[in-house]
Design a protein around this motif. Structure first.
Motif, short mmCIF file in Angstrom:
data_model
loop_
_atom_site.label_atom_id
_atom_site.label_comp_id
_atom_site.label_asym_id
_atom_site.label_seq_id
_atom_site.Cartn_x
_atom_site.Cartn_y
_atom_site.Cartn_z
N ARG A 176 23.90 79.75 -11.82
CA ARG A 176 23.45 79.42 -13.18
C ARG A 176 23.32 80.67 -14.05
NH1 ARG A 176 18.43 75.52 -14.48
NH2 ARG A 176 17.19 77.21 -15.32
N VAL B 76 23.87 72.61 -20.14
CA VAL B 76 25.11 71.96 -20.52
C VAL B 76 25.61 71.13 -19.34
CG1 VAL B 76 27.51 72.32 -21.22
CG2 VAL B 76 25.70 73.79 -22.14
N ALA C 193 28.50 81.90 -21.00
CA ALA C 193 28.38 81.12 -22.25
C ALA C 193 28.02 82.04 -23.42
CB ALA C 193 27.32 80.04 -22.09
N VAL C 194 27.24 83.06 -23.12
CA VAL C 194 26.73 83.92 -24.18
C VAL C 194 27.77 84.97 -24.62
CG1 VAL C 194 25.00 85.70 -24.67
CG2 VAL C 194 24.31 83.60 -23.53
N GLN D 179 30.12 84.60 -27.73
CA GLN D 179 29.38 84.60 -29.00
C GLN D 179 28.90 86.01 -29.34
OE1 GLN D 179 28.61 81.75 -30.76
NE2 GLN D 179 29.45 80.25 -29.35
N VAL D 180 28.47 86.72 -28.32
CA VAL D 180 28.03 88.11 -28.53
C VAL D 180 29.22 88.94 -29.00
CG1 VAL D 180 27.26 90.19 -27.32
CG2 VAL D 180 26.14 88.01 -26.87
N GLU E 110 25.39 81.06 -17.47
CA GLU E 110 24.71 81.26 -18.76
C GLU E 110 25.22 82.53 -19.43
OE1 GLU E 110 20.59 78.80 -17.86
OE2 GLU E 110 20.45 80.95 -18.28
#
Lengths: 121, 460
Positions: free
Chosen positions: B142, B91, B149-150, B153-154, B146
């Motif tokens: 990083r 991203v 970012a997850v 949603q999880v 990451e």
């Protein structure tokens, strides 16, 4: 083999997470047995991946796919090929005759382990 | 004059730092400058002729495309902040400005977009606003970005999560974040350390008991499953649960109900399950020490936390955070770290990960009375991980004090304690007077883990 393609209109959607619908294709050998269009009701990335796993999708052909979610897709047993573009139906047909990746510029397959990609052109 | 400008245009086009591309009225890319290649990772030859959404994969491509709106309305846009995916599927935040392209007759022929990578700006903004945190988890590497970012949603998915990672990597904080971001956030977050309790206690702790179930059960006591009703049950150290208890746990999870000890009524388990472990459950399944069916039940979504050694970029950030936190609590001006101290902390191998780093900073903060934390305020194992000279001038892996202990307790010829991790353990034990509680705290590990390692190296 079940493959999924997130779509925008008739084209491969630019991003997996925001596609409105998916084409789900059943491939046997080099033959397309069936293609269904399903609405992407679930919005979350994980929920979508979970739904594809429940459908037993093994391969996801898509345009963009946030790499943060690649390990999760891998854990779900879904192989991800990114950078696929153009008409979704053509991408599926191309895959079925083993040249999908040649018909689209820039696709990459993300494999288990180091998330290292391999150019399949 | 005109031809001079025409000749110069490609040079200018490729010299500017902003990415520039143009599209025709079908949104096919007609030009693409060098900066655009750099930001997207896509070569000009590969971009030309393709639809712009296939190259940029922006979060607004499907809805709210700035360029499309400009072409449709004729109105230019300035500095619209969006994110795109580059060719590595990372991203990248960018700011875009758009305008229409018209020919000499004023007819619309397409659009132009100018964009710049604002990753540095966003990083700086985050630092200034103290936003290098995600629900109290700190990191800008990083791996952590990451993870950040997850997690949302999880959290939203409601599925069982298994968080794996070494001791001190922040598994509980991730579990808490998952709960806070989930639809169950208004419910309780209940943590149980499965490794700390024997089977019998774990059963009553998790499922509760009724009055008279056993001696001392003078009243009904709800278990953690019940306490977590409508919320999240966090089972820490799930890998430490005995095979016998795994069966009971599996039944409760599979059937979604449980019985308190000594009771006859069956209660519904209305919980979201999040588990954590620092052990390799997959290997335990292969070895037959962890049930395969339970394994797949608890790891519907697996998350792996990286050890601190794999995200060293975050070390200065974490240090700054801990120093500031401690200074605020103590009402002191935050001390600075000098270059050598920072270097030593950056290079050090943190077996206890973030928890160990925090303990080291706390120790240094106490020892440092001035404005600067120096090497002398850091533990010996951080400052001097190298070999010490032996009596006969040969390199020895031990400090003099460690050598005496090693010689006293090791069988002649044993090399076990010469392993770096064993040497370090010995040093910390020595520094803490062999007090296991303080040693475990200093290492950022649990007492059980400490005991296991001591046993492994023959120290008990």
């Amino acid at each position: 083999l079940l493959i999924a393609v997130p779509v925008l209109g008739d084209d491969v959607a630019p991003r997996f997470g925001v596609a409105d619908s998916f084409l789900i294709a059943e491939i046997e050998g080099r033959r397309i047995v069936q293609v269904d269009r399903v609405e992407a009701v679930l919005r979350g990335f994980v929920s979508r991946l979970g739904a594809l796993r429940d459908l037993e999708v093994e391969l996801l052909l898509c345009g963009g796919f946030n790499r943060a979610f690649l390990p999760l897709a891998e854990e779900f047993g879904i192989r991800v090929v990114t950078g696929v573009a153009g008409e979704a139906q053509l991408a599926i047909e191309g895959f079925a005759i083993n040249s999908a990746l040649a018909s689209n510029r820039g696709p990459r397959e993300w494999r288990r382990g180091s998330n290292q990609e391999e150019d399949d052109r | 004059m005109t031809s001079d400008v025409e000749e110069l245009f490609p040079l200018v086009f490729d010299s500017i730092n902003e990415g520039v591309f143009t599209v025709d009225d079908q949104f096919r890319i007609t030009s693409f400058n060098r900066a655009a290649e750099r930001i997207t990772g896509v070569r000009r030859d590969d971009a030309i002729g393709r639809k712009c959404h296939d190259i940029f994969r922006a979060n607004i491509c499907q809805r709210g495309c700035a360029l499309r709106e400009t072409i449709e309305s004729g109105e230019p846009k300035r500095d619209v902040r969006i994110d795109v995916l580059n060719s590595d599927m990372e991203v990248v935040p960018i700011a875009v400005s758009t305008a229409v392209l018209e020919d000499d007759q004023g007819d619309l022929v397409g659009g132009v977009e100018i964009f710049r990578d604002i990753t540095d700006v966003e990083t700086l903004r985050s630092e200034l606003l103290g936003r290098n945190t995600f629900h109290d988890i700190i990191g800008q590497s990083r791996a952590m970005r990451e993870l950040f970012a997850v997690i949302p949603q999880v959290a939203e998915s409601g599925a069982a999560v298994l968080i794996s990672g070494q001791s001190g990597t922040g598994k509980e904080m991730v579990a808490q974040a998952i709960h806070d971001l989930s639809p169950r956030s208004n419910g309780p977050f209940v943590r149980v350390n499965c490794g700390a309790l024997p089977d019998t206690l774990l059963e009553s702790e998790l499922f509760g008991y009724v009055k008279g179930a056993f001696t001392g059960a003078v009243r009904d006591k709800p278990g953690r499953f019940e306490q977590a009703r409508g919320g999240t049950l966090f089972l820490d150290e799930i890998g430490d649960v005995s095979p016998a208890f795994q069966v009971k746990l599996l039944r409760a999870i599979e059937e979604g109900e449980f019985q308190p000890l000594g009771g006859t009524a069956t209660l519904e388990a209305d919980i979201r399950l999040v588990c954590a472990t620092n052990r390799d459950l997959e290997q335990m399944v292969e070895q037959g020490t962890f049930r395969e069916d339970l394994y797949y039940r608890v790891r519907v979504i697996p998350l792996v936390l990286p050890p601190l050694s794999e995200r060293r970029k975050d070390i200065p950030l974490l240090i700054a955070h801990f120093v500031k936190l401690l200074a605020t609590r103590a009402g002191r001006t935050p001390p600075q770290l000098n270059r050598k101290a920072m270097r030593a902390l950056y290079d050090y191998e943190y077996r206890g990960n973030v928890r160990e780093l925090r303990n080291i900073i706390e120790r240094a903060f106490v020892l440092c009375s001035g404005d600067v934390i120096e090497l002398q305020h850091l533990p010996a194992e951080v400052v001097s991980p190298h070999a010490y000279a032996d009596h006969d001038g040969q390199a020895s892996p031990f400090k003099p004090s460690e050598r005496r202990i090693a010689e006293a307790i090791l069988p002649r010829g044993s090399r076990e304690l010469e392993r770096p991790e064993a040497r370090r353990l010995l040093a910390v034990l020595e520094a803490n007077g062999w007090n296991r509680t303080t040693t475990a705290e200093a290492l950022g590990i649990g007492r059980t883990t400490l005991w296991r390692r001591m046993k492994e190296y023959g120290l008990i």
